[in-house]
Design an enzyme around this catalytic site. Structure first.
Site, PDB file in Angstrom:
ATOM      1  CB  SER A 104      -0.964  -0.062   1.187  1.00  0.00           C
ATOM      2  OG  SER A 104      -2.026   0.850   1.007  1.00  0.00           O
ATOM      3  CG  ASP A 128      -4.116  -4.334  -3.123  1.00  0.00           C
ATOM      4  OD1 ASP A 128      -4.349  -5.190  -3.992  1.00  0.00           O
ATOM      5  OD2 ASP A 128      -5.001  -3.586  -2.679  1.00  0.00           O
ATOM      6  CG  HIS A 256      -5.502  -2.675   0.700  1.00  0.00           C
ATOM      7  ND1 HIS A 256      -4.758  -2.330  -0.402  1.00  0.00           N
ATOM      8  CD2 HIS A 256      -5.021  -1.922   1.733  1.00  0.00           C
ATOM      9  CE1 HIS A 256      -3.872  -1.398  -0.063  1.00  0.00           C
ATOM     10  NE2 HIS A 256      -4.010  -1.143   1.221  1.00  0.00           N
TER      11      HIS A 256
END
Lengths: 276, 276
Positions: A104, A128, A256
């Site tokens: 992320s 992700d 996620h």
């Protein structure tokens, strides 16, 4: 396979990375592999992955600026600042080039660092976070992040909050986040991550990432959770059109939080990439 | 970048691989990278890709059994026989483990060899052949392959035939196939690939490949042409569900003949995989 939740003998220390002191957790030996967490998290979330990799790599997970036990300056939470920390850290460790594994926010930062400093980076596993994330998905992320600036009465309240925020995370992963991400103040338990730093960081996640993806010359493995609500299938497809040469892994049964939900598949994806 | 159509100083020789003699073309130096062509083709189709890789790898393209200038036994055109040749060749070269790059039939053979002989294989780039290819696509392939058993009067007729068979291939790639894949007999020009060997080989392509994909422990990069009529998007998706940990590259503006249509993207995909 090592235990999921703890890595015996994991060493935690603060390291002077030039303009900032960063807290890192270290295990294993071999080529240098650095781990960068998502927004509001910290280095401990990578423990299950490090446990699987430490027999072959020097695994070092980093509390990024504003997070965990690292410095939390008043400002400097854009992509370039985070990426500069990565470059400074690799230089301070003096063992580069490094394999970067980012989730992320950490994925965004790792790809940016690789684009800016190809000499310091061997390759990137970018979990992700891609260009082309829809505004609605970033709005939802911003709301979730800013809602985390709370005072909790008891550890059970922290766990309940995290369970609601990350509904698909296994209990062991919630436990790691609960035990590592909060500290006691007079009023109760508060996040280790600085709320003002998080607010700036989440704004910075809206910056255009296409330039870094276009420019990066080091190998990047793009990893997406099949059920991710942040990186849509469409955002991934657009990213693959931007850089058709970059390999992609889509991890089933993961949203996620790919590496926390599916550490085995993430581990195999990393080693398939690194061992080729 | 080296010229697309010729690799200066490419060395061609036959090598005794135990139970069979195989013709190989060799260029460059560095780690061993072997190339295995699709059905009815031969080692020369990899010239453009080898030209891009020979400065870093010992690139060796192989005429597989029944093809080109290699031996053409009466039988033994199943996956195991082709894979055994790969293992025998790596042993004969005595420079393994090898990186295997295979297209179509060659992809099937390379993954099978990696599954059976992990000690001889470093990694595999598996171009446009996966498990779960639909029967209709294999029927169409079989019809095309068996229609190739023709006698052509003139070189122009060969080119016209190839252009019709491979409508999206660049002229330079058609030229390579026309000049390298046929030889003169009394009646005219006939394919170097043995028609009876091709008929057996195309039947063998229907064998179940899920076992080899399930078993293979070496890293495999799955490459598909975005416009492939052999490997459908659905077949790729099913393959990714079988082995979610294997990275995938989908090459735009390419049909089944990925490396001939898009050598630059194929080259970058290979080096992104190998350099990680």
């Amino acid at each position: 396979m090592a235990a999921d939740t703890h890595l015996d003998g994991m060493h935690s220390r603060r390291i002077d990375a030039g303009s900032i002191a960063l807290n890192i957790r270290e295990a294993g030996s071999g080529p240098l592999m650095l781990f960068f967490h998502g927004i509001t998290a910290n280095s401990v979330v990578f423990t299950p992955l490090m446990a699987r990799l430490a027999d072959r790599f020097t695994t070092i997970a980093v509390d990024q600026r504003g997070h965990g036990h690292s410095d939390k300056p008043e400002s400097g939470y854009d992509a370039d600042s985070y990426a500069r920390d990565i470059a400074d850290l690799i230089r301070a460790l003096d063992r580069g080039p490094a394999i970067l594994v980012g989730h992320s926010l950490g994925s965004r930062n790792a790809v940016t660092a690789a684009a800016h400093h190809p000499d310091l980076v061997r390759s990137v596993v970018a979990i992700d976070f891609t260009p082309y994330i829809e505004t609605e998905a970033l709005d939802a992320l911003e709301a979730r992040v800013n809602a985390g600036a709370q005072v909790f009465d008891r550890p059970e309240d922290v766990k309940a909050y995290l369970t609601a925020r990350y509904p698909n995370l296994p209990a062991a992963a919630i436990k790691i986040r609960a035990e590592s991400g909060f500290h006691a103040v007079d009023a109760g338990l508060v996040p280790l991550a600085s709320p003002t730093a998080m607010a700036q960081t989440v704004t910075g996640l809206r910056s255009d990432l296409t330039g870094a993806y276009r420019e990066v010359t080091r190998p990047v493995l793009i990893v997406r959770g099949a059920d991710s609500k942040l990186v849509s299938a469409d955002a991934l497809a657009k990213t693959s059109r931007l850089r058709a040469d970059l390999p992609v892994v889509v991890v089933p049964d993961a949203d996620h939080y790919v590496n926390e939900m599916a550490p085995d598949t993430t581990f195999k994806a990393i080693t398939n990439f690194i061992d080729a």
